[in-house]
Design a protein around this motif. Structure first.
Motif, PDB file in Angstrom:
ATOM      1  N   PRO A  18      -0.380 -10.125  13.761  1.00  0.00           N
ATOM      2  CA  PRO A  18      -0.934  -8.935  13.076  1.00  0.00           C
ATOM      3  C   PRO A  18      -1.573  -7.949  14.031  1.00  0.00           C
ATOM      4  N   ILE A  19      -2.223  -8.475  15.071  1.00  0.00           N
ATOM      5  CA  ILE A  19      -2.854  -7.555  16.032  1.00  0.00           C
ATOM      6  C   ILE A  19      -1.778  -6.722  16.712  1.00  0.00           C
ATOM      7  N   ASN A  20      -0.673  -7.389  17.065  1.00  0.00           N
ATOM      8  CA  ASN A  20       0.433  -6.662  17.688  1.00  0.00           C
ATOM      9  C   ASN A  20       0.996  -5.606  16.744  1.00  0.00           C
ATOM     10  N   ARG A  21       1.131  -6.011  15.465  1.00  0.00           N
ATOM     11  CA  ARG A  21       1.669  -5.052  14.494  1.00  0.00           C
ATOM     12  C   ARG A  21       0.763  -3.825  14.373  1.00  0.00           C
ATOM     13  N   PHE A  73       1.379   9.775   9.321  1.00  0.00           N
ATOM     14  CA  PHE A  73       0.237   9.010   8.815  1.00  0.00           C
ATOM     15  C   PHE A  73       0.565   8.259   7.529  1.00  0.00           C
ATOM     16  N   THR A  74       1.850   8.263   7.140  1.00  0.00           N
ATOM     17  CA  THR A  74       2.206   7.495   5.952  1.00  0.00           C
ATOM     18  C   THR A  74       2.395   6.016   6.313  1.00  0.00           C
ATOM     19  N   HIS A  75       2.414   5.729   7.606  1.00  0.00           N
ATOM     20  CA  HIS A  75       2.623   4.368   8.088  1.00  0.00           C
ATOM     21  C   HIS A  75       1.479   3.448   7.673  1.00  0.00           C
ATOM     22  N   ARG A  76       1.850   2.192   7.195  1.00  0.00           N
ATOM     23  CA  ARG A  76       0.812   1.207   6.872  1.00  0.00           C
ATOM     24  C   ARG A  76       1.203  -0.128   7.488  1.00  0.00           C
ATOM     25  N   VAL A  77       0.216  -0.940   7.891  1.00  0.00           N
ATOM     26  CA  VAL A  77       0.488  -2.267   8.426  1.00  0.00           C
ATOM     27  C   VAL A  77       0.381  -3.261   7.266  1.00  0.00           C
ATOM     28  N   ILE A 103      -8.553 -10.711  10.482  1.00  0.00           N
ATOM     29  CA  ILE A 103      -7.573  -9.714  10.936  1.00  0.00           C
ATOM     30  C   ILE A 103      -7.013  -8.958   9.741  1.00  0.00           C
ATOM     31  N   GLY A 104      -6.748  -9.695   8.655  1.00  0.00           N
ATOM     32  CA  GLY A 104      -6.272  -9.066   7.432  1.00  0.00           C
ATOM     33  C   GLY A 104      -7.247  -7.995   6.979  1.00  0.00           C
ATOM     34  N   LYS A 105      -8.526  -8.364   7.023  1.00  0.00           N
ATOM     35  CA  LYS A 105      -9.549  -7.384   6.610  1.00  0.00           C
ATOM     36  C   LYS A 105      -9.562  -6.184   7.553  1.00  0.00           C
TER      37      LYS A 105
END
Lengths: 805, 121
Positions: free
Chosen positions: A212-215, A229-233, A241-243
């Motif tokens: 997730p950190i890499n993502r 800015f429409t991009h979301r992880v 990390i999720g938080k």
């Protein structure tokens, strides 16, 4: 489970694994040690002592044999003692073996050994007894007969035991080795399993943290490069990390919102810059115009080469600004840009706020400039903003409005004075001016008597002017009068100069002429008027003038729409001065129709008037009265039939006279028609022949016949009637009209060519300047109502007015 | 009391500015050119602000300020330059010399007064 818990779990598992490995190693080692102990303390000594048994048996045999063989009793006794010891040792050895017997075989062998040993010992004891008692032979015999046999059996059993023990020892050692190797293998396998397990767990944990950190990092990089800015992880689990990713996504969402807002704002500003009817530019360091400027700027400067230009060239080239003023503007710009904002405050008063710029096509634009600083976060001026408005039209309108206001005020002033008095005032004022002019021309040098006379004349004009409230005139007369006072009393400052004095006089004369002109032309009050009579000159309500002045004063001079509107209204008002409606002009004619109808035995006609939004200048009033008095009376007399005739023809009892005004081809056109019998063409022709105007043989068109009525002296009436035959024929009407540069003609309105009677209309054309359109004029309601009228009904003696539907 | 040094080779401007400032209760020292201004500043530690013309004989205003910053090592005294024109090099030097105020001639007395009050705070 969050990451902290998972790492804690990993550590706990590692600790447990270490304990497990250690524990199991200890446990296994302990087992092995017990076995080693058993081998070393039990199996091995037992095996060794079994070998000892063999040698002890042999030793005993030797001692026994030596005792038997010795002749010495002492030695025999010594041997007996040795035997005792040896016996004991052997007995102990066997007991030891018994104690350490393992398995039935060994046990059986040892039991057998014990039984055999007992027999063996008793045989030896027997032998020993015989020997010591001196019975050597019996001793020998016992020895050889029993001891040796028993010894051989014993020897065999003990040997078997030794072999058995040795085999047991080998087995124990082999088992021990096996166990040790199994332990090593077990511990190794366990450790490996734990290492693999922990490694896998750690790897999963690592991936859960790193992926997730890499993502997130990839997303950040992508957003940074693409500005998307429409991009979301994606969030796979709600750990720390999720938080963080959720927070990151919220942040990106906020940035997206702000970015959309920013884009919208930028778009708004861009739209404004594209569409506002105002020039806006900003000036950066180096006096260059920033590429973002309002599109209208290109219209103002009539060029597209704006971005990057030096603003001094763009704005001030071909302007009315002197080079010194321009260098000041340039210096101010330099003193402000990239400096503290106070510098703008200190110097902005030197920036030009209005310029006249000559455009490439030669026409001049008046540009209104307003300057403001654009500040950075440190309150330093980063750019200067310049708003440019093209106020050429505004200024022209304002000037026009000022002029109009003056004119209206003057009209108001004039209207407050009766025509007669005003006329007298103007005449006398001109006389005084003429007198002053003569006095000035006749005197090359100052003469106080002359000055006194000049002053007195001017003072008289001023007095009258002030009395009549002619303020504009009073002011200028006062100035000139004061010049005379100054010449007389403070002669150091002023000197007698004919040109100057004549110039001053001329300026008074101009204003006086202006007043006189308005009075005569705009207000139609030429001459002294009729003394004591009804002054029938005021065609425009004075209230309306006051309202118009008020309207003009209310108009904001900076607002072009206000000014345009005011200008339009005032223009209309000014144009409508000295005009009247044709209804008013012909009021007398229409008013006389009822009595005229009675004289002719007819019913008063209906008069339909279509003004079509036109009024007429009062200078046309007289000619229109004369012309239409005649034409309408003609229509009443010759055109409209008696009620009886009309009823017979299915016509209404009352005739209809129509009058319509219009402007066509640059002429004011007034058409008059009636619904009577029409033009008596046959009769006109006969009369013309009678009067030798045409010959019998002439072939004439209807139009030519009709035109005969315009010939001098022509009249169709059988006798000179009271009504129309007053010696003024159509030739006179035509003359009236021609004098005003107009025309009159007859136009047939039916198709009955060659008939005795034909329907027609009289078309009177006059110059357009005699008419005025009232379209779009804002009258106050009472006035408006009056102008909506188009139908005047003369059915009764009373003139009734009805509104047109 | 903080003193103000007014440097201008034109006696008209110099006297007018000095008189105006004195009228407004400010302590004024005058100098006729950059050289004079430099020596006045050397001898008088009470000067907190300089109002100077740019173009002057002997030593121009900018050179004077550069020497004040360099030779005298005085970086605290604030400077207002009175100027008639401007060039990029002039601006560049002014910036390097830490000149905070530029007043373009012709100016009004109260503009100078206001700028002085702003820079004396």
């Amino acid at each position: 489970m969050d990451i902290k818990q998972r790492i804690t779990l990993l550590i706990a598992l590692s600790v447990m694994a270490i304990f497990t490995i250690g524990g199991s190693s200890i446990l296994l080692s302990k087992n092995n040690a017990a076995e080693v102990k058993k081998v070393t303390e039990d199996v091995l000594p037992s095996a060794l002592s079994s070998a000892d048994l063999v040698s002890q048996v042999k030793e005993m045999q030797l001692i026994t044999m030596s005792m038997i063989s010795t002749p010495d009793t002492n030695l025999a006794n010594q041997a007996k003692d040795k035997l005792l010891i040896s016996k004991k040792n052997l007995q102990d050895g066997v007991d030891f073996q018994f104690a350490h017997a393992d398995g039935n075989t060994q046990h059986g062998l040892i039991v057998q050994t014990k039984e055999n040993l007992a027999e063996y010992f008793s045989a030896i004891d027997e032998t020993v007894n015989f020997k010591l008692s001196g019975q050597s032979d019996i001793a020998d015999a016992t020895y050889f007969g029993n001891v040796v046999v028993l010894q051989r059996e014993l020897q065999q059993i003990v040997d078997t035991l030794r072999i058995e023990k040795s085999r047991e020892k080998d087995l124990a050692i082999a088992e021990l080795n096996n166990n040790l190797s199994a332990t090593v293998t077990g511990v190794t396998l366990l450790s490996l399993a734990i290492i693999i397990g922990l490694g896998a767990f750690g790897l999963i944990l690592y991936r859960q943290i790193i992926y997730p950190i890499n993502r997130m990092q990839e997303a950040t990089t992508e957003i940074a490069s693409s500005q998307d800015f429409t991009h979301r992880v994606p969030v796979t689990r709600m750990d720390e990390i999720g938080k963080s990713i959720v927070a990151f996504n919220i942040m990106i969402e906020k940035i997206e919102e702000n970015s959309i807002l920013l884009k919208q704002k930028t778009k708004d500003i861009h739209t404004m810059l594209q569409n506002m009817p105002q020039g806006i530019l900003t000036i950066a360091e180096g006096n260059k115009v920033h590429p973002e400027y309002s599109a209208y700027l290109e219209t103002i400067f009539d060029t597209q080469e704006i971005a990057g230009q030096n603003f001094m060239d763009l704005v001030f080239a071909n302007s009315d600004m002197g080079s010194d003023t321009l260098s000041q503007v340039e210096a101010v710009a330099a003193a402000c840009i990239s400096e503290d904002q106070m510098n703008f405050k200190f110097n902005s008063h030197l920036l030009a706020d209005e310029i006249k710029k000559t455009m490439p096509d030669g026409h001049i634009k008046i540009l209104d400039l307003s300057w403001s600083p654009i500040l950075d976060e440190n309150d330093h001026v980063i750019r200067l903003m310049l708003c440019i408005r093209d106020v050429t039209e505004l200024r022209a309108l304002a000037a026009e409005a000022t002029k109009q206001k003056r004119e209206l005020e003057i009209i108001g002033e004039i209207l407050s004075v009766t025509q007669e008095k005003f006329h007298e005032f103007i005449i006398s004022a001109f006389q005084f001016l003429d007198e002053n002019e003569k006095l000035i021309r006749d005197n090359l040098h100052q003469n106080n008597e002359v000055l006194t006379q000049l002053f007195r004349n001017m003072h008289t004009i001023k007095g009258n002017s002030r009395t009549y409230g002619l303020n504009h005139l009073t002011n200028i007369v006062h100035e000139v009068e004061q010049e005379y006072v100054c010449l007389r009393e403070c002669n150091q400052e002023s000197v007698w100069n004919q040109d100057v004095l004549l110039g001053e006089l001329h300026s008074v004369r101009e204003v006086l002429e202006y007043y006189s002109n308005i009075n005569e032309v705009s207000l139609g009050r030429k001459g002294p008027g009729r003394r004591g009579g009804i002054e029938h000159f005021l065609m425009v309500d004075k209230r309306q003038i006051m309202q118009t002045i008020h309207h003009l004063e209310k108009a904001t001079y900076g607002n072009i729409h206000d000014l345009r509107e005011a200008h339009g209204a005032v223009s209309k008002t000014l144009r409508l001065l000295g005009t009247e409606r044709i209804i008013e002009t012909l009021e007398g004619v229409f008013g006389s129709l009822p009595s005229l109808a009675r004289e002719l035995g007819k019913i008063p006609p209906i008069v339909d008037i279509q003004e079509n939004g036109y009024v007429i200048h009062s200078q046309a009033s007289s000619v229109l009265k004369n012309v239409f008095m005649h034409l309408i009376r003609n229509a009443m007399d010759h055109g409209l039939e008696t009620p009886e005739e009309r009823i017979a023809q299915n016509k209404p009892q009352a005739g209809l006279i129509s009058l319509e005004m219009d402007v066509q081809d640059g002429m004011l056109q007034i058409k008059l028609s009636d619904d009577g019998r029409g033009l008596a063409l046959n009769r006109i022709r006969k009369m013309a022949i009678d009067r030798m105007l045409v010959s019998h043989d002439d072939s004439l068109t209807d139009q030519q016949i009709a035109n005969l009525i315009f010939l001098p002296g022509f009249t169709t009436a059988s006798s000179v009637t009271e009504v129309s035959g007053r010696g003024v024929g159509m030739d006179a009407v035509k003359d009236f009209i021609y004098k005003e540069k107009g025309t009159i003609k007859i136009r047939f309105t039916d198709g009955n060519i060659g008939a005795d009677f034909r329907q027609f209309e009289m078309v009177v054309c006059l110059p357009e300047m005699l008419a005025e359109s009232i379209d779009g004029v804002h009258f106050h309601s009472a006035y408006q109502d009056k102008f909506d009228l188009a139908m005047v009904d003369f059915k009764s003696n009373e003139m009734t007015i009805s509104k047109q539907a | 009391m903080a003193q103000i040094l007014v440097v201008d080779d034109s006696s008209t401007v110099r006297d007018a500015v000095a008189e105006f400032l004195r009228k407004n209760n400010l302590d004024v020292v005058v100098a006729v050119d950059g050289k004079d201004g430099l020596s006045k500043l050397k001898n008088d530690s009470g000067i907190k602000l300089i109002v100077s013309d740019v173009n002057m004989p002997n030593m121009d205003g900018l050179t004077m300020v550069e020497k004040i910053r360099g030779e005298l090592g005085n970086t605290s005294v604030n400077v207002i330059m009175l100027t008639t024109e401007s060039s990029p090099s002039l601006k560049e030097r002014g910036k390097a010399a830490g000149i905070k105020g530029w007043i373009v001639k012709p100016f009004k007395g109260d503009v100078v007064l206001e700028s002085i009050k702003k820079l004396l705070v």
